[in-house]
Design a protein around this motif. Structure first.
Motif, short mmCIF file in Angstrom:
data_model
loop_
_atom_site.label_atom_id
_atom_site.label_comp_id
_atom_site.label_asym_id
_atom_site.label_seq_id
_atom_site.Cartn_x
_atom_site.Cartn_y
_atom_site.Cartn_z
N THR A 59 32.96 -45.94 -7.82
CA THR A 59 33.68 -44.74 -8.25
C THR A 59 33.21 -43.52 -7.49
O THR A 59 34.00 -42.67 -7.07
CB THR A 59 33.47 -44.54 -9.76
N LEU A 60 31.90 -43.42 -7.29
CA LEU A 60 31.35 -42.28 -6.54
C LEU A 60 31.86 -42.29 -5.11
O LEU A 60 32.24 -41.25 -4.57
CB LEU A 60 29.82 -42.35 -6.56
N ALA A 61 31.89 -43.46 -4.48
CA ALA A 61 32.37 -43.54 -3.10
C ALA A 61 33.83 -43.13 -3.02
O ALA A 61 34.25 -42.41 -2.10
CB ALA A 61 32.17 -44.96 -2.57
N GLY A 83 25.80 -41.01 -14.23
CA GLY A 83 26.68 -41.10 -15.39
C GLY A 83 27.25 -39.77 -15.82
O GLY A 83 28.47 -39.61 -15.95
N LEU A 84 26.39 -38.77 -16.02
CA LEU A 84 26.87 -37.47 -16.50
C LEU A 84 27.69 -36.74 -15.45
O LEU A 84 28.66 -36.04 -15.78
CB LEU A 84 25.67 -36.61 -16.93
N SER A 85 27.31 -36.87 -14.17
CA SER A 85 28.10 -36.20 -13.12
C SER A 85 29.51 -36.79 -13.04
O SER A 85 30.49 -36.06 -12.84
CB SER A 85 27.40 -36.33 -11.76
N LEU A 86 29.64 -38.11 -13.24
CA LEU A 86 30.96 -38.73 -13.23
C LEU A 86 31.77 -38.30 -14.46
O LEU A 86 32.99 -38.07 -14.36
CB LEU A 86 30.83 -40.25 -13.20
N VAL A 87 31.11 -38.18 -15.60
CA VAL A 87 31.81 -37.69 -16.80
C VAL A 87 32.40 -36.31 -16.54
O VAL A 87 33.56 -36.02 -16.88
CB VAL A 87 30.84 -37.66 -18.01
N LYS A 88 31.60 -35.44 -15.94
CA LYS A 88 32.07 -34.07 -15.66
C LYS A 88 33.26 -34.09 -14.70
O LYS A 88 34.26 -33.38 -14.90
CB LYS A 88 30.93 -33.25 -15.06
N GLU A 89 33.18 -34.89 -13.64
CA GLU A 89 34.27 -34.95 -12.67
C GLU A 89 35.55 -35.51 -13.31
O GLU A 89 36.65 -34.99 -13.09
CB GLU A 89 33.85 -35.81 -11.47
N TRP A 90 35.39 -36.54 -14.13
CA TRP A 90 36.59 -37.15 -14.75
C TRP A 90 37.24 -36.19 -15.73
O TRP A 90 38.45 -35.99 -15.70
CB TRP A 90 36.20 -38.44 -15.47
N ILE A 91 36.45 -35.59 -16.62
CA ILE A 91 37.03 -34.72 -17.65
C ILE A 91 37.67 -33.49 -17.02
O ILE A 91 38.76 -33.06 -17.41
CB ILE A 91 35.95 -34.31 -18.68
N GLU A 92 37.00 -32.90 -16.02
CA GLU A 92 37.60 -31.74 -15.35
C GLU A 92 38.83 -32.14 -14.56
O GLU A 92 39.77 -31.36 -14.41
CB GLU A 92 36.56 -31.08 -14.44
N GLY A 93 38.84 -33.37 -14.02
CA GLY A 93 40.02 -33.85 -13.32
C GLY A 93 41.21 -34.01 -14.25
O GLY A 93 42.37 -33.93 -13.83
N MET A 94 40.95 -34.24 -15.55
CA MET A 94 42.04 -34.35 -16.54
C MET A 94 42.49 -32.98 -17.05
O MET A 94 43.39 -32.91 -17.90
CB MET A 94 41.56 -35.20 -17.73
N GLY A 95 41.89 -31.92 -16.57
CA GLY A 95 42.25 -30.58 -17.02
C GLY A 95 41.41 -30.08 -18.16
O GLY A 95 41.70 -29.03 -18.74
#
Length: 539
Positions: free
Chosen positions: A358-360, A488-500
């Motif tokens: 996912t990170l890649a 884990g937390l950095s991916l959570v932040k990217e996903w949630i912000e990507g959803m608006g």
């Protein structure tokens, strides 16, 4: 010992004292010997009283003393043993040069009528001796002044400009003095261009009067030129200082622009250049920091991944080797437990590999979020139902959900939302002691749905809170517990912000943490916002 100032070799010869004295004495004696030989060849008779003996003696002795003053090296200090020795030697040499020719021309003084035969040249000798010695001192002082002046004009531009102006003025005054001297000498034409002995003091007095314009005119003119030139050179010196500071790395330096001339244009160009250079260096610094951060992230990633993957692989290998070696001896129940352990380790490996994948994809801009109307309550309940039994059985931790009966749909990617909640729940389980409680709470709002993941764990240190969303960042508690990769937390932040939406955290050390997700409701998402969220998902 002598001190050779800059430019000293270009003004005089720097011959040692003994050699300079010997050379000067030989030159003087040689000149007088030639004069005597020429006189005898011209006429063996005694000289007449109208022979220009006074100017001849004054000229030869003055030239010898000038040569002596120019050949001696300057002392290191104005008042020193060497300087005193030079003065004494000059005194003796001047005495010899003045006394030596007088016996050869004693008959001329006797015929002058003014002096007695017994004492024919006392007054003339005294005047000539004083003037020659003063001439030597004047030349020595002038040499030191010229050297000092040359150092000034080489080092400072305003002194160089003042020097050029003063030289032009001096040339004009010297030309005027030469014209006056020519007029004085022309007045003696009736006497055959010969200056009588009694007129020598008067002649020197007149030459001194001719030098008065130099003393009166040159200093104020030089002062005026210095003041005018210094206004320009001060701006240039300020520009030079700014250039030096810029070369040393001070890119914030600027110079005030004064006037509209060429120097002002140069100042303005310098300021523009310094500003451009400052921006360029700032960009380079940012790029360097970014590259250094990326390299550090890569190193941390390699270290963390190596650690994360090595443990599950070693565990799986150990169980497999034990199972293969004792295949016929292992009971079914024990075998089942071993297989469960190996399955958990494989799931752990799968989770880590999925995070890296996912990170890649996120770094390559290929992370896609398929947002659609989603029932967040269903997702939360499914996670709690799947996690609560295992959490209670393995760690005696209670996982509960507090959900209203009805909640509006959210605009989210189901898979990423579920993975985000699992990451937060996994984090809470890792840092909550047995007997603790983890609660997933959902609350509806006018435009957003709020989801809280609360725990009664050890909490997060205040110094770590600003950094927990950074990639590969691990708190001290995580490191002690052999935590994950810090993704884990950095991916959570990217996903949630990507959803608006957005994510935040509140934590008190020793009392637990609360992670809060804000997700937009389906009815509040317009077409443009929907497009924007899809575009921003390509992080």
């Amino acid at each position: 010992m002598s001190s050779k100032a800059p430019g000293q070799r270009r003004l005089f010869l720097n011959i040692p004292l003994l050699k300079a004295t010997t050379y000067t004495l030989l030159i003087g004696l040689t000149i007088w010997g030639l004069v005597l030989i020429l006189r005898l060849l011209a006429s063996p008779e005694p000289l007449e009283k109208d022979f220009p003996i006074a100017p001849l003696i004054a000229t030869i002795t003055s030239l010898c003393m000038l040569f002596y003053a120019l050949t001696l090296p300057l002392p290191a200090k104005i008042i020193s043993k060497q300087a005193i020795l030079h003065v004494i030697c000059a005194l003796v040499l001047n005495l010899i040069l003045c006394l030596f020719p007088l016996p050869l021309f004693a008959n001329v003084f006797e015929q002058a009528g003014t002096y007695t035969p017994r004492n024919p040249y006392i007054t003339f000798f005294a005047v000539l001796f004083v003037l020659n010695y003063g001439w030597f001192i004047f030349v020595r002082v002038a040499i030191r002044v010229i050297l000092f002046w040359n150092r000034l004009r080489r080092k400072y531009l305003h002194w160089a400009l003042t020097h050029a102006h003063v030289m032009v003025l001096l040339l004009g005054l010297m030309l005027l003095i030469l014209m006056i001297e020519a007029a004085i000498l022309f007045s003696f034409r009736e006497r055959g261009w010969l200056v009588p002995l009694e007129m020598v003091p008067t002649l020197f007095f007149l030459l001194g009067l001719c030098a008065i314009p130099i003393v009166v005119v040159v200093p104020p003119t030089a002062l005026f030129s210095y003041i005018v030139m210094k206004r320009t050179t001060d701006r240039i010196r300020m520009l030079a200082m700014a250039t030096s500071m810029l070369r040393q790395g001070d890119y914030t330096i600027r110079v005030p622009v004064v006037g509209e001339d060429e120097v002002a244009q140069l100042q303005e160009n310098f300021n523009v250049m310094a500003s451009d250079l400052q921006h360029a260096m700032r960009d380079l610094q940012s790029e360097r920091d970014r590259v250094a951060a990326l390299l550090q992230e890569r190193r941390e990633l390699v270290a963390n991944v190596s650690h994360e993957l090595r443990t599950p692989v070693a565990t799986i290998r150990g169980y497999l080797e034990t199972t293969l070696m004792h295949w016929n001896e292992i009971e079914a129940e024990a075998l089942y437990q071993d297989l469960q352990v190996m399955e958990n380790e494989v799931l752990h490996l799968q989770t880590r590999v999925e995070e890296l994948f996912t990170l890649a994809r996120a770094e390559l801009g290929r992370l896609e979020l398929h947002c659609e109307p989603t029932d967040a309550c269903e997702v939360i309940q499914r996670i709690v139902d799947g996690t609560a039994p295992l959490a209670w059985r393995s760690s005696k931790i209670e996982v509960v959900a507090a959900l209203p009966s009805e909640l509006p749909l959210v605009h989210a990617d189901v898979q990423r939302l579920e993975q985000s909640l699992r990451n937060l729940l996994h984090n809470a389980l890792r840092h909550t002691a047995p007997g603790g409680i983890i609660a997933l709470v959902a609350e509806g709002g006018a435009t957003t749905l709020t989801i809280h993941v609360k725990d009664t764990g050890e909490g997060i240190d205040a110094a770590d809170l600003p950094h927990i969303w950074e990639r590969f960042y691990q708190t001290e508690q995580t490191k002690r517990k052999g935590g994950g990769t810090g993704l884990g937390l950095s991916l959570v932040k990217e996903w949630i912000e990507g959803m608006g939406g957005n994510v935040m955290v509140e934590s008190t050390q020793g009392q637990g943490s609360c992670f809060t997700l804000h997700l937009p409701l389906t009815k509040s998402v317009t077409l443009s916002a929907y497009a924007s969220s899809n575009l921003s998902s390509d992080l």
